[in-house]
Design an enzyme around this catalytic site. Structure first.
Site, short mmCIF file in Angstrom:
data_model
loop_
_atom_site.label_atom_id
_atom_site.label_comp_id
_atom_site.label_asym_id
_atom_site.label_seq_id
_atom_site.Cartn_x
_atom_site.Cartn_y
_atom_site.Cartn_z
N LYS A 152 17.96 21.32 15.88
CA LYS A 152 17.61 20.95 14.50
C LYS A 152 16.72 22.05 13.94
CE LYS A 152 14.48 18.84 12.36
NZ LYS A 152 14.62 19.59 11.09
N GLU A 190 4.59 23.27 21.58
CA GLU A 190 3.68 24.38 21.25
C GLU A 190 3.26 24.15 19.80
OE1 GLU A 190 1.93 27.03 19.67
OE2 GLU A 190 3.79 28.17 19.54
N CYS A 249 1.49 31.61 15.38
CA CYS A 249 0.55 30.71 16.04
C CYS A 249 -0.47 31.51 16.84
CB CYS A 249 1.27 29.72 16.93
SG CYS A 249 2.44 30.47 18.07
N GLU A 282 -6.17 25.51 10.76
CA GLU A 282 -5.08 26.50 10.82
C GLU A 282 -4.51 26.71 9.42
OE1 GLU A 282 -1.50 27.62 13.82
OE2 GLU A 282 -1.45 25.59 13.02
#
Length: 515
Positions: free
Chosen positions: A205, A286, A320, A416
């Site tokens: 997906k 993750e 990231c 973040e």
């Protein structure tokens, strides 16, 4: 004969031939733009009225292509197709499964410029960043194909008189692969290849911002004649088909890379037992980071500044692993800050398709607005040293932005942002710098610049991140060289590109026969 694994070399675009090849690939992509791609379920193309439109973030009026948008009925069809394929794929010899990966990586290597060009146009990656993404995809397939040979031999067991014993690794079943938009080829390739070489079947997906690259990747599997249903291509809404797939009783595992919020939601949904489910689902996640680079008073300041700028602003900070916090010992704070600002101001912003661009666009309107809102927050939390504005009206361009004098507890120091925003934080001494670095809910990457061995060894013990680097940038992990995955709310420390990664998609079966 299978050769020893080596990382795919990066392309030198300083060579005229390579530069010409990339320009030719970009021109070819232009001719293919606006094409439509159907779902692929059980080896069959299925179209829908509902569609996802992919746009070029460097030029928002430019449509890269469209893909079919799956609904719950089609998600169910994909699960059943994957389940059917698993009944035979799980028994295919491991060496044969590996061969599909070797074939796919060989094709990708031959078409490297083409895939990199798609990454430039759909993901807004500069030439170097796109090339690295494609190289990493090749690496993942090559590496996992070789690793499967080791696990096909089973677990070593202790001999016991009167018995024949073995412990074999067998696959789990049907999995859902949910990759991010920021490495839409490399991470998708790694997550998918690992699962299927271990004998599982998957539903991919892709992220809604980068579904065309995923469609091109799906074509690779078709080109190598991977059996129908082993990989299924299912773009669609995360809130609709994503939740349905994660909760499905016949789904055995979920491999996810993305935001902390979505990762935690997936983990929670997967923990609930659905009617008819007879296993505990395995979640590999993750989930991002708030990564720091520490600059000690005994460091090469030029190298430190260069590493910080490269880590903070490579791919517009949309990694990231990106350095979003530079923690600098007060003795060298002013000197390092000046060097960072100078190097940041020298970066050239422009369309990702231009070989001269260092900074391209951010991925989409939502990211664009979110990053700009954090820049406004930053203006209230510290001093704006450079950047802080949009750049041009044709795409999602934001200037690389540096704030100084930031508190470790400030929002731009803790949350973040996932964009080209760097917080510079002063520290009293090395111990204080380590405390600041460890003072977030994440634990993905970090780096330390120092010539002092005692301090480096202290950081080795106490800097709590999954990927720690000394005297180099905190981005750019290489498959097989730097197994990648973080601690705390950065995820499950799954160590993608590491020697034990395939174990996440296998289960051990101990078999004993009395002689």
């Amino acid at each position: 004969m299978i050769t020893e694994y080596k990382n795919e070399p990066f392309t030198n675009f300083g060579l005229p031939a390579n530069k010409a090849a990339m320009k030719k690939a970009l021109a070819a992509v232009q001719l293919e733009k606006a094409a439509h791609y159907p779902l692929i379920i059980g080896g069959k193309a299925i179209d829908t009225e509902a569609r996802i439109t992919s746009i070029n973030p460097s030029q928002t009026s430019d449509i890269v292509g469209t893909v079919a948008r799956a609904n719950i009925d089609l998600a169910e069809k994909a699960v059943q197709a994957a389940n059917k394929a698993f009944s035979s794929w799980q028994y295919v010899d491991a060496a044969e499964r590996s061969l599909y990966l070797f074939k796919a990586s060989a094709i990708l290597r031959r078409r490297k410029f083409e895939f990199s060009a798609w990454l430039v146009e759909e993901a807004g990656k500069t030439w170097a960043e796109a090339d690295a993404d494609t190289a990493e995809a090749i690496d993942f397939m090559e590496y996992y194909a070789r690793q499967m040979d080791k696990y096909a031999k089973g677990m070593e067991v202790t001999p016991y008189s009167g018995e024949q014993n073995e412990c074999a690794y067998i696959p789990l079943g049907v999995g859902v692969v949910i990759p991010p938009w920021n490495f839409p080829l490399a991470i998708l390739a790694g997550m998918t290849a690992a699962a299927i070489v271990a004998g599982n079947t998957v539903i991919m997906k892709p992220a809604s911002s980068t579904p065309i690259i995923a469609a091109k990747f799906m074509q690779l599997w078709e080109e190598v004649s991977l059996p129908a249903g082993v990989v299924n291509y299912l773009p669609g809404s995360g809130g609709t088909i994503g939740d349905y797939l994660v909760s499905h009783a016949q789904v055995r595992f979920i491999n996810f890379t993305g935001s902390k919020e979505v990762g935690l939601r997936i983990n929670k949904l997967a923990a609930d037992l659905s009617p008819g489910q007879k296993w505990i689902k395995r979640v590999v996640a993750e989930m991002g980071g708030k990564d720091s680079i520490i600059v000690d008073s005994e460091a090469d300041l030029d190298e430190a500044a260069a590493g910080i700028v490269a880590s903070a602003f490579g791919f517009q900070g949309q990694k990231c692993s990106a350095c979003s916090r530079a923690i600098i010992i007060k003795d060298v704070y002013d000197a390092v800050l000046a060097k960072i600002v100078e190097k940041t101001k020298a970066l050239k912003i422009g369309a990702a398709s231009s070989p001269e661009s260092n900074i391209g666009p951010v991925i989409d309107e939502n990211s664009y607005k979110k990053i700009l809102s954090y820049i406004e927050i930053g203006k209230t939390e510290g001093k704006l040293e450079c950047g802080g504005s949009t750049a041009g009206e044709q795409g999602y361009f934001i200037e690389p932005t540096v704030f100084s004098g930031i508190s470790p507890e400030a929002r731009i120091s803790q949350e973040e942002i996932f964009g080209p925003v760097l917080a510079i934080i002063p520290a009293d001494d090395f111990d204080h710098a380590l405390a600041i670095a460890n003072g977030t809910e994440y634990g993905l990457t970090g780096a330390v610049y120092s010539k002092n061995r005692v301090k480096l060894e202290k950081a080795r013990r106490e800097f709590h991140v999954g990927n720690l680097y000394f005297n180099r940038k905190c981005t750019g992990a290489l498959v097989g060289v730097h197994p990648f995955g973080g601690f705390n709310l950065s995820g499950t420390d799954s160590k993608a590109g590491g020697a034990d990664y395939l174990l996440l998609f296998l289960q051990a079966k101990s078999i004993c026969e009395k002689l």
